[in-house]
Structure formats: C-alpha cells, structure tokens
Motif scaffolding. Structure first.
Motif, PDB file in Angstrom:
ATOM      1  N   ARG A  73       0.781  -1.243  -0.178  1.00  0.00           N
ATOM      2  CA  ARG A  73      -0.229  -0.275  -0.050  1.00  0.00           C
ATOM      3  C   ARG A  73       0.799   1.161   0.133  1.00  0.00           C
ATOM      4  NH1 ARG A  73      -3.953  -3.383   3.875  1.00  0.00           N
ATOM      5  NH2 ARG A  73      -4.837  -3.911   2.352  1.00  0.00           N
ATOM      6  N   THR A 126      -9.859  -8.632  -4.733  1.00  0.00           N
ATOM      7  CA  THR A 126      -9.831  -8.711  -2.756  1.00  0.00           C
ATOM      8  C   THR A 126     -10.527  -9.467  -1.989  1.00  0.00           C
ATOM      9  OG1 THR A 126     -10.723  -7.184  -1.037  1.00  0.00           O
ATOM     10  CG2 THR A 126     -11.383  -6.649  -2.741  1.00  0.00           C
ATOM     11  N   MET A 170     -12.039 -10.387   8.352  1.00  0.00           N
ATOM     12  CA  MET A 170     -12.607 -10.193   7.846  1.00  0.00           C
ATOM     13  C   MET A 170     -13.720  -8.893   7.205  1.00  0.00           C
ATOM     14  SD  MET A 170      -8.356  -9.863   6.499  1.00  0.00           S
ATOM     15  CE  MET A 170      -6.977  -9.716   7.765  1.00  0.00           C
ATOM     16  N   GLU A 223     -14.925  -8.049  10.784  1.00  0.00           N
ATOM     17  CA  GLU A 223     -13.958  -6.690  12.069  1.00  0.00           C
ATOM     18  C   GLU A 223     -14.596  -5.575  11.803  1.00  0.00           C
ATOM     19  OE1 GLU A 223     -10.189  -6.291  10.176  1.00  0.00           O
ATOM     20  OE2 GLU A 223     -10.958  -6.414   8.386  1.00  0.00           O
ATOM     21  N   ARG A 253      -6.843 -14.818   4.207  1.00  0.00           N
ATOM     22  CA  ARG A 253      -6.019 -14.149   3.306  1.00  0.00           C
ATOM     23  C   ARG A 253      -5.333 -14.782   1.775  1.00  0.00           C
ATOM     24  NH1 ARG A 253      -5.577  -8.058   4.210  1.00  0.00           N
ATOM     25  NH2 ARG A 253      -3.385  -8.581   3.603  1.00  0.00           N
TER      26      ARG A 253
HETATM   27  O1  F6P Z   1      -9.052  -4.854   1.859  1.00  0.00           O
HETATM   28  C1  F6P Z   1      -8.980  -6.450   2.157  1.00  0.00           C
HETATM   29  C2  F6P Z   1      -8.921  -6.410   3.550  1.00  0.00           C
HETATM   30  O2  F6P Z   1      -8.280  -7.745   3.482  1.00  0.00           O
HETATM   31  C3  F6P Z   1      -9.116  -6.699   4.478  1.00  0.00           C
HETATM   32  O3  F6P Z   1     -10.592  -7.569   4.989  1.00  0.00           O
HETATM   33  C4  F6P Z   1      -8.987  -6.012   6.094  1.00  0.00           C
HETATM   34  O4  F6P Z   1      -9.450  -5.572   6.974  1.00  0.00           O
HETATM   35  C5  F6P Z   1      -7.598  -5.549   5.448  1.00  0.00           C
HETATM   36  O5  F6P Z   1      -7.359  -5.992   4.362  1.00  0.00           O
HETATM   37  C6  F6P Z   1      -5.957  -6.094   6.342  1.00  0.00           C
HETATM   38  O6  F6P Z   1      -5.186  -5.369   5.355  1.00  0.00           O
HETATM   39  P1  F6P Z   1      -3.561  -5.572   5.995  1.00  0.00           P
HETATM   40  O7  F6P Z   1      -2.732  -6.729   5.763  1.00  0.00           O
HETATM   41  O8  F6P Z   1      -2.956  -4.538   6.165  1.00  0.00           O
HETATM   42  O9  F6P Z   1      -3.307  -5.468   7.824  1.00  0.00           O
END
Ligand code: F6P
Length: 319
Positions: A73, A126, A170, A223, A253
């Motif tokens: 990001r 996503t 998530m 969340e 993920r």
């Molecule tokens: O946008 C995808 C996501 O997996 C969300 O569901 C979650 O809140 C976020 O990314 C978590 O982000 P990171 O991996 O930066 O903690």
C-alpha cells in the motif's frame, strides 16, 4: 495493437491474483506483446522495480495464494510527485498500458494514472468483494471457504462445551465476507458494519434458545462491526453462557484458490490483457450474473457497493 504492457498487484493480496496475473502474461505472450511485471504494486512503479516476463515466469502459480509480484500500500503514489515518477519509469521502459489487480484503493490509483494519460485496465482483486459494478472479486470465494472451514471446526468444540463462540472475520467496511460465510456456515448471528444489531435482543434470544435446550451458537463478526473480543464480553455477561472468541485474521487471505477463483481470475486476466492490448482503457472487468462485464473505472471507484438486503434477510430467516 500495443507493443508492450505491464501488470501489478496492489493492496491486500487475495487468492487468485496469481491466476489472473498468469492469464494476463500468457495472453500477452500468445499475442506477441511484451509484458512487464511490476513488483510490490505502485511502490515498485515509483522505485522502477520491474522486469520483463515470459510464459515460463508464471509457471507453477495457478494453485498458489498470495501474489508472486508482491504487493504494497503506497503512500507516495497518493502524491502527484510520486505518480509523475511512476509514469516516467513506465515510459522509460516503453510500457504503453497497465493492468492493475487490486481492490478499491488500488483501482483509485489506476484512475489517477489514467488521467495522466496512461491506459489502464483494472481487475477487482480483494477478499472483501466490495468493488462496485461486479458481483465477484478475485479471492473472495477462497476466503469465504476458509471461514466456513473454521466455522465447522468451531462448531465441534462449541457443541461439546455448550458454548457461544464468536468468530471475527475481515471486512472493515464491507460485510459480504461475514454474511456469505456466516450463511454458508450456518451461523446463528452475523454482525456486519452495514446493519445495526441490537445486542440486547440478540442476548435475550440466545438465553431463551439455551433454556429450550440449544447446545451451542456461532456468531460471525465482521471486523468493521466491532471487536469480537468486546462483543464476546457483553454476550457472556448478558447471557451467563460460557463464551469464547476466535479471531481468524490473515489466515483468510492465504491458501490455494478455489476452482471458482482460479477460473474467474483466469477469464478476467485474459479479457484484461486483450482489451488493453487492443486500445481499451479506463475500464474494470468483473462478473454480473455469471458473465464477464466491463465497468467504467471511474464508476467502479466512485460508487459504493452495498450489501444485498436479500442476504441480510436470509441470514435472519435461517437462524
Ligand atoms: O482489503 C482486504 C483486507 O483483507 C481487509 O478485509 C482487511 O481489513 C485488510 O485488508 C487488512 O489489511 P492488512 O493486511 O494491511 O492488515
């Protein structure tokens, strides 16, 4: 036809991004077009971290979660100076267009680059399934299956102890994942950011159902609807029933993509590469009612996808 395109994955990774990237690369190679892989999303575009790929570069990938290109990001890309550097790097390599695989934020970045004159085609990647204009985003099906698997396991132990178990999943702004996995996993309650749940009513119903002999309950908490730990404390105090909390986290993920994610990501990857190479820009490819559709990029990033009220109702009816 363009002579040289590139691709990147950006934002949170999702299972099937590799399958999409593989399809983009192999489609370009099939058409005799050069294809560059940009490492680590927009960060790599700014740092000139890119390499030319061939068909072999994407071998042994379709079954893998994550993204072989890496992702990030990037704060710098949000600045005009960052984007100018990125554009300059693309032009230096003779790159004439970019396929961007990512969620809302990543596609917004693509729209900004497009305004600077770089042809862009987006693919929705996503686990949140929150991109406007498409029923489907790459990785959401695999993540939902991972959650259902966890719910199945939690059921066994919840039932053994007559407990209530809350599972936090998530979805900061979107409840699609919680809702879909909750319904498919047979959860008693599903808490999502889009719908306010009266905790008093929920606890009252839980108590009554245990008094009638119910052995266990599963509550899925997105969340964005609050912390499962905090809600769990309230539930335990108000019901008097033993309560436990499980936060699933980044397990959601990863993992090998499902058949649905592999197939749809492959179909989208091919469409994206063909479109970009043939001069199409400013679009996102997604699915609507089982068919690939083209969505205007600006529409995709400026509109908010809402949670299907039919799902909300179904969850309530099936308790
Ligand atoms: O946008 C995808 C996501 O997996 C969300 O569901 C979650 O809140 C976020 O990314 C978590 O982000 P990171 O991996 O930066 O903690």
């Amino acid at each position: 036809m363009l002579k040289s395109i590139s691709l990147l994955t950006s934002g949170g990774d999702s299972p099937g991004m590799n399958a999409a990237a593989r399809a983009v690369v192999r489609t370009a190679v099939y058409e005799g077009v050069k294809v560059w892989g940009i490492n680590n999303g927009y960060k790599g575009m700014i740092e000139d971290d890119m390499r030319e790929l061939n068909g072999r570069s994407v071998s042994d990938l379709i079954q893998r979660g994550g993204t072989f290109l890496g992702t990030a990001r990037s704060e710098e890309f949000k600045t005009e100076a960052g984007r100018k550097t990125a554009l300059k790097n693309l032009k230096t390599h003779g790159i004439e267009g970019v396929v961007i695989i990512g969620g809302d934020g990543s596609l917004t970045g693509g729209a900004l680059l497009e305004k600077m004159g770089m042809p862009i085609v987006g693919l929705p990647g996503t686990i949140d399934n929150d991109v406007w204009g498409t029923d489907y985003t790459i990785g959401a099906d695999t993540a939902a299956n991972t959650i259902v698997d966890a719910i199945n396991k939690l059921r066994d132990t919840a039932s053994a102890h007559r407990r209530i178990i809350l599972i936090e999943v998530m979805g900061r702004k979107s409840g699609w994942l919680a809702m879909t996995a909750g319904i498919a996993g047979g959860a008693e309650y599903i808490l999502v950011p889009e719908v306010k749940m009266d905790l008093d009513d929920m606890c009252c119903e839980l108590r009554e159902s245990y008094e009638r002999g119910k052995r266990y309950s599963i509550i899925v908490v997105a969340e964005g609807a609050g912390s499962a730990a905090g809600i769990g404390k309230i539930v335990a105090a108000r019901t008097g029933i033993e309560t436990r909390v499980s936060v699933l986290g980044h397990i959601q993920r990863g993992g090998s993509p499902t058949v649905e994610d592999r197939m749809k990501a492959s179909m989208l990857g091919e469409k994206a590469a063909l479109a970009l190479m043939n001069g199409v820009s400013n679009v996102v490819f997604g699915f609507d009612a089982g068919k690939v559709v083209e969505i205007n990029l600006a529409d995709a990033v400026h509109n908010q996808k809402t949670l299907d009220p039919e799902l909300v109702r179904l969850a309530r009816v099936l308790v």
